[in-house]
Design an enzyme around this catalytic site. Structure first.
Site, mmCIF file in Angstrom:
data_model
loop_
_atom_site.group_PDB
_atom_site.id
_atom_site.type_symbol
_atom_site.label_atom_id
_atom_site.label_comp_id
_atom_site.label_asym_id
_atom_site.label_seq_id
_atom_site.Cartn_x
_atom_site.Cartn_y
_atom_site.Cartn_z
ATOM 1 C CG ASP A 169 -1.560 1.253 1.545
ATOM 2 O OD1 ASP A 169 -2.185 1.770 0.616
ATOM 3 O OD2 ASP A 169 -1.468 1.742 2.676
ATOM 4 C CG ASP A 203 -1.387 2.304 6.771
ATOM 5 O OD1 ASP A 203 -1.718 2.228 5.574
ATOM 6 O OD2 ASP A 203 -1.361 3.367 7.405
#
Lengths: 737, 54
Positions: A452, A632
């Protein structure tokens, strides 16, 4: 009594020694009474490491009036403070003055006592088995050295008197687990273990009664001891990971400021109800879904969407739990709290994905599945063979028992836990916490790594791109304006201009959600959003803020998200190891492309929704790739749960950390690349260990089948193979520290 | 061989004493903070007089 026996980790059972049961029971009652007393404060001390730290912290706390006692636990890096009426916020500045960083921990989230108890229970059984093993061994040495007739019988009887209660007490975890798996009509590793324990004890008793030559009391006790050590290592690895994970959760003490008719008060987030009105201070995380009633500000949605640009917030805008309020205080009317909030609604998605992954069978399970039937078959056929050949039931039973004892998976039981303990210990020192037992093995199979962007490869903290772009005479003004706001861009600007002395400004005012304005040498100066300063908004690819000075054209200040330390190194190492690296982000295309170029990542996609992320991971898995997802945010949660293995940083949202197998405890991303290497090594060691213990069996089983096995050979084979396996596992922890 | 009648109980007793000591230590939570206990011995804080019981 019913309530007591229902306590976790304490199944109702028949006690071999009533006192052994009664004493811990009484202690448990006492512990419960303690727990009912007023809450102790628990603070985490991440930097404590030496004797000096202990005495500094304890002295600083005890010097404060109202603190009754303070005790540092250096192993857990925590201090427990008994201070009735005091808050953690009273004590943290005290410690800061003494030079120690402290964070408040939620005592309710740290209910690790059940795991503690199970660990102590195992340790006690190891102690009993170890004591019995030593004594039985001493007696056995006399028998092996040629004790005859009455002496031998006496020694056998004494051994039996020690060994039988020991096996009954220390072997209970194996018997219980074997019984459970038999009830489920399965053959686990514990069924042959229990069978060997019972058969060895029974045969030894009957042999002793007939004053036979061979008794396997020593083997039975040794088996218990080694297997319990394996079990304990396994338990300890898990307990450490669990308590560290619990500490991460406990770090976020979930509270909200409730505004009622009379006063504002702080309440736990769990107590919020729809319709409540709450205040969210600047810099605070929105605790529940709601609609803004009052106040203007900017909202950071990065954790939910991956979008790095803050969103303007004004009354009427709906906010979701997990977003961060940046500039001004907001008053919010709660629309959904706790389980109904959008944060929790994602859990269903995560659970569905986790079920898909739950089908992974660990190496140990696969070994047990092949091993148990083979051992039973071998023992049974040796029994049948010898009975048919010699017609001697006693001899046939003896040989079958010897086969079971020799093949008993001592080394096999240690093979996986010993490696897991040393590997996870090594990773923990590097800053990676393993939450799941099979995570290491899954990690070793990974060939594709999906990252990510916001918050994972970057820190989600902006950085001023080019301080030199600001004319020298305006730098002091910019610095002074930036100092007047706590907005992330302002702080980044202040940091970027740290060398410049701030200019003197008058009438400094912050307009929440817009910017800062002041007067400088009679001129109006402002720092803020483009639309507020009437600057035509261009589609700048980067984060930007504007500096306007009366009489001059406004100046654009560009910011970029700060790269997480170790990110470049980590990606470079992964690529060098021939792994496919993919970048999936919910952010706009321009910053994602820039980051991909900087890191040398070929494959990237921007503007990806949470569901698309999960689908992308699923598509890769269907194509036969083993995917490691590193993310996250809430938008990564489903993908984290879907992937073959997953890692999230400690700064991640709770939901993301729960969904992932491993948590990075530090800021640095390098351990991710190291973890892949260590995981491969660990899996190789596990396979080696299996090979070693099978190798020993290949040598020892023919001896047993031929009826040549003596208790001495059984004892030697068992201890040597267990020790070799443990040493082989320790090699992993020792090297390249 | 009569010595066995004395030595075996003695060896069992000694081993048993070790076991009891271990169980006592376990009950008294001596294994709660092994690292801290190892470091505390280096502190000079309670060298002159023992820490008062609270």
């Amino acid at each position: 009594m019913a309530e007591l026996t229902a306590a976790p980790g304490f199944q109702p059972r028949l006690g071999a020694c009533p006192a052994c049961d009664a004493a811990p029971l009484a202690q448990r009652l006492a512990e419960r009474a303690e727990a009912a007393l007023p809450q102790n404060l628990i603070l985490s001390l991440p930097d404590a490491h030496c004797a000096l730290c202990i005495s500094q912290v304890e002295t600083a706390l005890l010097a404060h009036p109202g603190v009754r006692s303070a005790r540092v636990n250096l192993t857990l890096r925590r201090v427990t403070v008994d201070a009735p009426g005091l808050q953690a916020s009273d004590l943290i500045p005290l410690l800061a003055r003494a030079g120690h960083v402290a964070h408040e921990l939620d005592p309710d989230a740290l209910s690790s006592t059940a795991a503690d108890r199970a660990g102590r229970d195992l340790l006690m059984r190891i102690g009993v088995a170890g004591f019995a093993m030593m004594n039985v061994m001493i007696l056995s040495v006399a028998v092996w050295s040629g004790a005859e007739a009455a002496t031998r019988d006496l020694f056998h009887w004494i051994s039996g008197a020690i060994a039988l209660p020991t096996v009954a007490f220390a072997g209970r975890p194996f018997f219980a687990s074997a019984w459970t798996s038999l009830k489920a009509r399965q053959l686990g590793m514990d069924v042959p273990i229990s069978l060997a324990l019972i058969l060895a004890s029974a045969i030894s008793v009957s042999e002793t009664a007939q004053s036979g030559h061979h008794a396997y009391f020593d083997a039975a006790v040794m088996l218990c001891f080694f297997l319990l050590v394996g079990r304990y290592l396994d338990h300890r690895t898990r307990a450490i990971a669990k308590s560290a994970a619990a500490e991460l959760t406990a770090l976020e003490v979930p509270r909200a400021t409730l505004i009622s008719d009379v006063v504002e008060r702080t309440v736990p987030v769990a107590d919020l109800r729809p319709g409540d009105v709450i205040r969210v201070r600047p810099g605070g995380r929105v605790p529940a879904d709601g609609i803004i009633v009052d106040g203007t500000s900017e909202i950071d949605r990065a954790l939910l969407t991956g979008e790095t640009l803050p969103v303007a917030a004004a009354p009427g805008l709906a906010l979701s739990a997990g977003e961060v309020n940046l500039t001004g205080p907001l008053v919010l009317r709660v629309t959904a709290a706790g389980r109904d909030s959008s944060l929790s609604r994602l859990t269903a998605l995560v659970e569905a994905a986790e079920n898909a992954r739950g089908r992974y069978t660990s190496l140990a399970d696969r070994a047990a599945r092949a091993y148990s039937p083979a051992v039973h078959l071998l023992a049974l056929s040796s029994f049948a063979g010898w009975l048919w050949a010699s017609g001697d039931l006693r001899l046939a039973l003896n040989i079958a028992a010897a086969v079971l004892i020799i093949t008993c998976p001592c080394a096999l039981g240690l093979a996986v836990p010993a490696v897991a303990t040393s590997a996870s210990g090594r990773l923990f020192r590097r800053g990676l916490l393993i939450k799941d037992g099979t995570a290491l093995e899954r990690l070793a199979e990974v060939d594709t790594v999906v990252f990510d962007k916001t918050g994972t490869l970057t820190l989600g903290q902006p950085r001023l791109l080019d301080p030199a772009a600001i004319p020298a005479e305006l730098r002091g003004v910019a610095r002074a304006l930036a100092d007047g706001s706590s907005h992330p861009l302002s702080r980044a600007l202040a940091e970027g201009l740290a060398d410049t002395a701030p200019a003197t400004l008058q009438d400094l005012r912050e307009q929440p959600g817009r910017g800062v304005t002041a007067r400088w040498l009679g001129l109006r100066v402002s720092l803020g959003r483009a639309d507020w300063l009437d600057v035509p908004r261009d589609d700048a690819p980067t984060l930007s803020s504007w500096l306007a000075v009366e009489g001059r054209p406004a100046l654009r200040l560009d910011f970029a998200d700060r790269l997480r330390p170790g990110a470049e190194d980590c990606v470079a190492r992964l690529l060098a190891d021939d792994r496919r690296v993919i970048l999936l982000s919910g952010d706009r295309a321009a910053p994602v492309a820039a980051l991909a170029r900087q890191l040398g990542v070929q494959e990237w996609r921007a503007g990806v929704s949470p569901v698309e992320k999960a689908d992308a991971v699923a598509a890769l898995s269907d194509a036969g790739h083993k995917v490691l997802m590193v993310g996250d945010g809430l938008n990564d949660t489903a993908a984290l749960a879907r992937a073959h293995a997953s890692i999230s940083p400690a700064s991640a949202l709770d939901a993301a950390r729960v969904a992932s197998d491993m948590v990075l405890t530090g800021q640095d991303l390098t351990p991710v690349a190291e973890a892949l290497v260590i995981a491969r090594q660990a899996t190789r060691r596990i396979r080696q260990n299996f090979a070693i213990s099978i190798g020993y069996n290949v040598v020892a089983v023919p001896i047993a089948l031929l009826g040549l096995a003596t208790p001495l050979i059984a004892a030697l084979a068992m201890s040597i193979s267990s020790i070799t396996v443990t040493l082989n596992a320790l090699r992993l922890g020792g090297r390249a520290r | 061989m009569e010595i066995l009648a004395i030595l075996i109980p003695v060896s069992l007793g000694l081993g048993g004493a070790g076991l009891v000591a271990f169980l006592w230590a376990l009950r008294n939570r001596q294994f709660e903070d092994p690292k801290g206990d190892g470091q505390r011995i280096l502190s000079e804080q309670w060298d002159d007089k023992p820490r008062p019981k609270d």
